[in-house]
Write an enzyme that holds these catalytic residues in place. Structure first.
Site, PDB file in Angstrom:
ATOM      1  CG  PHE A  23      -2.202   0.813   1.196  1.00 37.98           C
ATOM      2  CD1 PHE A  23      -3.291   0.561   0.304  1.00 37.98           C
ATOM      3  CD2 PHE A  23      -2.158   2.140   1.870  1.00 37.98           C
ATOM      4  CE1 PHE A  23      -4.297   1.313   0.198  1.00 37.98           C
ATOM      5  CE2 PHE A  23      -3.288   3.026   1.601  1.00 37.98           C
ATOM      6  CZ  PHE A  23      -4.221   2.498   0.894  1.00 37.98           C
ATOM      7  CB  ALA A  81       4.125   5.137   3.218  1.00 37.28           C
ATOM      8  CG  HIS A  89      -7.363   3.467   8.734  1.00 32.71           C
ATOM      9  ND1 HIS A  89      -6.534   3.299   7.750  1.00 32.71           N
ATOM     10  CD2 HIS A  89      -7.858   1.992   8.953  1.00 32.71           C
ATOM     11  CE1 HIS A  89      -6.231   1.728   7.493  1.00 32.71           C
ATOM     12  NE2 HIS A  89      -6.906   1.209   8.215  1.00 32.71           N
TER      13      HIS A  89
END
Length: 155
Positions: A23, A81, A89
């Site tokens: 991600f 990251a 979140h």
């Protein structure tokens, strides 16, 4: 006279594992390039480096614990990251990832470097992945080279 133990920046003969979250992969790949650059510049054999890609930062700690517990690595580097968005979140993920990575190291006795960026903006992440603020992947690799050598000296 006391004995002083200080790690050398020599990666020769050491086995490394690198865990990279996919991600925000643009950032993760730059961090990986930095880590590999540091390891190879300091004598690591690329055949002794294992790179494991996981879906995101949240999967990094468990993977680190599994790799550290295998006995196959002298040190691990965790890269990824987590960038703040408009929901909480970020707070949950960044907190659990940092705790989990620390736990993997403490539970196994294997040096595990924290190279997971936790930034407010994508620009801050880019700066820390090889532009203005250096490359935190490179820095994380330098840390584990040194600590792995400290541990070798302490045996």
């Amino acid at each position: 006279m006391p004995k002083y133990v200080e790690g050398k920046l020599n990666a020769e003969g050491l086995k490394f594992g690198i865990i990279v979250g996919r991600f925000n992969s643009f950032i993760g790949e730059r961090l990986l390039e930095g880590a590999l650059d540091a390891l190879l510049r300091h004598g690591a054999d690329d055949a002794q480096i294992t790179v494991v890609r996981v879906p995101g930062a949240f999967e990094i700690p468990l993977t680190a614990q599994k790799m550290a517990g295998s006995g196959n690595y002298d040190a691990l580097i965790c890269l990824g990251a987590v960038i703040r968005g408009s929901t909480p979140h970020f707070d949950y993920v960044s907190s659990e990832v940092s705790k989990g990575i620390a736990h993997a190291s403490l539970a196994t006795g294997v040096p595990v470097a924290f190279g997971v960026l936790t930034t407010d903006t994508i620009e801050q992440a880019i700066e820390r992945a090889g532009t203005k603020a250096g490359n935190k992947g490179f820095d994380a690799a330098m840390t584990v080279i040194e600590i792995a050598n400290v541990f070798k000296e302490m045996k």
